[in-house]
Motif scaffolding. Structure first.
Motif, PDB file in Angstrom:
ATOM      1  N   MET A 164     -18.589 -59.152-112.273  1.00 28.45           N
ATOM      2  CA  MET A 164     -19.080 -58.922-111.127  1.00 28.45           C
ATOM      3  C   MET A 164     -18.558 -59.912-110.004  1.00 28.45           C
ATOM      4  SD  MET A 164     -20.749 -56.040-111.102  1.00 28.45           S
ATOM      5  CE  MET A 164     -21.763 -55.716-109.633  1.00 28.45           C
ATOM      6  N   ASP A 165     -17.651 -60.720-110.500  1.00 24.67           N
ATOM      7  CA  ASP A 165     -17.199 -61.788-109.452  1.00 24.67           C
ATOM      8  C   ASP A 165     -16.396 -61.307-108.240  1.00 24.67           C
ATOM      9  OD1 ASP A 165     -15.097 -61.103-110.668  1.00 24.67           O
ATOM     10  OD2 ASP A 165     -14.116 -62.788-110.983  1.00 24.67           O
ATOM     11  N   LYS A 202     -17.794 -59.042-106.596  1.00 24.25           N
ATOM     12  CA  LYS A 202     -19.017 -58.948-105.435  1.00 24.25           C
ATOM     13  C   LYS A 202     -19.745 -60.262-105.068  1.00 24.25           C
ATOM     14  CE  LYS A 202     -23.306 -56.191-105.470  1.00 24.25           C
ATOM     15  NZ  LYS A 202     -24.129 -55.230-106.152  1.00 24.25           N
ATOM     16  N   PHE A 203     -19.898 -60.959-106.245  1.00 21.91           N
ATOM     17  CA  PHE A 203     -20.787 -62.386-105.961  1.00 21.91           C
ATOM     18  C   PHE A 203     -19.630 -63.304-105.617  1.00 21.91           C
ATOM     19  CE2 PHE A 203     -23.170 -60.508-109.500  1.00 21.91           C
ATOM     20  CZ  PHE A 203     -24.176 -59.483-108.535  1.00 21.91           C
ATOM     21  N   ARG A 204     -19.922 -63.765-104.361  1.00 23.70           N
ATOM     22  CA  ARG A 204     -18.900 -64.752-103.776  1.00 23.70           C
ATOM     23  C   ARG A 204     -19.347 -66.254-104.023  1.00 23.70           C
ATOM     24  NH1 ARG A 204     -14.300 -62.058-102.451  1.00 23.70           N
ATOM     25  NH2 ARG A 204     -14.667 -59.970-101.713  1.00 23.70           N
ATOM     26  N   ASN A 205     -19.920 -66.472-105.292  1.00 26.48           N
ATOM     27  CA  ASN A 205     -20.441 -67.732-105.688  1.00 26.48           C
ATOM     28  C   ASN A 205     -20.383 -67.577-107.121  1.00 26.48           C
ATOM     29  OD1 ASN A 205     -22.980 -66.530-106.356  1.00 26.48           O
ATOM     30  ND2 ASN A 205     -23.628 -66.923-104.186  1.00 26.48           N
ATOM     31  N   GLY A 206     -21.177 -68.753-107.736  1.00 31.24           N
ATOM     32  CA  GLY A 206     -21.310 -68.848-109.204  1.00 31.24           C
ATOM     33  C   GLY A 206     -22.167 -67.753-110.021  1.00 31.24           C
ATOM     34  N   ARG A 207     -23.017 -66.996-109.037  1.00 34.86           N
ATOM     35  CA  ARG A 207     -23.966 -66.131-109.563  1.00 34.86           C
ATOM     36  C   ARG A 207     -23.377 -65.140-110.781  1.00 34.86           C
ATOM     37  NH1 ARG A 207     -26.773 -61.431-105.786  1.00 34.86           N
ATOM     38  NH2 ARG A 207     -28.102 -60.349-107.415  1.00 34.86           N
ATOM     39  N   TYR A 208     -22.161 -64.983-110.828  1.00 36.08           N
ATOM     40  CA  TYR A 208     -21.458 -64.224-111.909  1.00 36.08           C
ATOM     41  C   TYR A 208     -21.836 -64.532-113.033  1.00 36.08           C
ATOM     42  CZ  TYR A 208     -17.528 -67.133-112.744  1.00 36.08           C
ATOM     43  OH  TYR A 208     -16.756 -68.230-113.060  1.00 36.08           O
ATOM     44  N   ILE A 209     -21.906 -65.907-113.195  1.00 36.88           N
ATOM     45  CA  ILE A 209     -21.955 -66.437-114.579  1.00 36.88           C
ATOM     46  C   ILE A 209     -23.096 -66.027-115.564  1.00 36.88           C
ATOM     47  CG2 ILE A 209     -22.477 -68.563-115.984  1.00 36.88           C
ATOM     48  CD1 ILE A 209     -20.886 -70.092-113.894  1.00 36.88           C
ATOM     49  N   GLU A 258     -13.370 -68.691-105.991  1.00 36.50           N
ATOM     50  CA  GLU A 258     -14.818 -68.816-106.199  1.00 36.50           C
ATOM     51  C   GLU A 258     -15.057 -68.487-107.706  1.00 36.50           C
ATOM     52  OE1 GLU A 258     -14.510 -67.179-102.169  1.00 36.50           O
ATOM     53  OE2 GLU A 258     -13.640 -66.683-104.118  1.00 36.50           O
ATOM     54  N   THR A 259     -14.143 -67.592-108.297  1.00 34.88           N
ATOM     55  CA  THR A 259     -14.441 -67.572-110.140  1.00 34.88           C
ATOM     56  C   THR A 259     -14.075 -68.755-110.656  1.00 34.88           C
ATOM     57  OG1 THR A 259     -13.918 -65.248-109.678  1.00 34.88           O
ATOM     58  CG2 THR A 259     -13.613 -66.208-111.992  1.00 34.88           C
TER      59      THR A 259
END
Length: 295
Positions: free
Chosen positions: A228-229, A231-238, A264-265
């Motif tokens: 979902m990186d 979609k998420f423009r920050n480290g939330r994808y982790i 961002e990824t």
């Protein structure tokens, strides 16, 4: 001439008749015996010829059977050889007693940050696979050459990344991958069979489309972990990745993670790599002898 008298004596005439009859009978018997001998000889000769022909036919049949057996054995040998050469590969399954494997894949590159991406991956001894777009291969040709030189696995992502264009027909999918592969070969000296279609294979890649890329020699890959990186423009994808990977691990399924070659990824990637290293994962790159994950 005298005939038989009343006392039963033989006349000369009767004696001549008797001798003549005996002579004729002997000659007749001799003729029959000769003819019978000839017939028996002819029959014997015919039987010999039949026996000889039967023996020849048997030998011929044995020879044909032998050739048939040899041909069958040769065919079986070829099938075994073919089976050995084209043995259907499989994705490693994670088991508690075995090495835990994970596949990192990065789409949409190469970018102006791919150098940082490769440096980060190498720092954590993490192999990875890149699925590249043809225009970006041209734009970042130097980086593309470097990635191939470093030994990362390279796949194709098409040309347009436009669903209306690439999925217009089965031919358009193949043509975009062929174009990207030609550019990759021209710039890096390497070509590839690995592809990932934009937005994944579902629902665009129908059985007809999949058959077309397969007939063109390409191997289509999707994923089973969406970071979902995009979609998420920050480290939330982790956290999203960790949750999905843990779910697959409980089912003994090897994770194939979708990531993107974007700032961002890359900025948050070290945190994710540290987690995998801490939990005993080994990073591997996709090769052409592995059965692909497909939707």
């Amino acid at each position: 001439m005298r005939r038989l008298n009343r006392r039963g004596k033989i006349t000369l005439f009767s004696l001549i008749v008797i001798i003549a009859s005996i002579t004729i009978g002997v000659q007749f018997h001799k003729k029959q015996l000769t003819e019978r001998t000839a017939v028996v000889a002819a029959m014997a000769k015919e039987n010999v010829n039949k026996t000889k022909k039967s023996h020849e036919d048997k030998n011929s049949g044995t020879s044909k059977d032998k050739k048939g057996v040899e041909k069958h054995q040769t065919s079986e040998k070829k099938e075994k050889t073919s089976s050995k050469i084209y043995k259907k590969p499989s994705i490693p399954i994670v088991k508690p007693s075995e090495e835990k494997v994970i596949y990192l894949t990065f789409d949409d590159g190469p970018s102006n940050r791919i150098e940082d991406l490769m440096n980060t991956l190498e720092k954590y001894k993490a192999d990875a696979t890149f699925f590249w777009l043809e225009p970006n291969i041209k734009r970042f040709s130097k980086e593309a050459k470097d990635a191939v030189k470093r030994g990362f696995s390279i796949g194709l992502h098409g040309v347009t990344h436009d669903a209306k264009k690439i999925y217009a027909s089965s031919n358009s999918v193949v043509n975009e991958m062929d174009t990207a592969n030609h550019t990759l070969k021209e710039i890096t000296g390497k070509s590839t069979r690995l592809i990932r279609t934009p937005y994944g294979s579902y629902p665009y890649m129908t059985p007809q489309y999949k058959a077309a890329v397969d007939n063109a020699g390409f191997i289509l890959w999707d994923w089973n972990v969406d970071s979902m990186d995009w979609k998420f423009r920050n480290g939330r994808y982790i956290n999203e990745v960790i949750q999905q990977v843990e779910n697959l691990e409980s089912k003994n399924i090897t994770p194939v993670i979708l990531l993107h070659d974007r700032a961002e990824t890359i900025n948050s990637l070290p945190k994710l790599l540290k987690y995998f290293k801490k939990n005993g994962y080994t990073f591997k790159k996709i090769k052409q002898n592995i059965i692909p994950i497909q939707f």
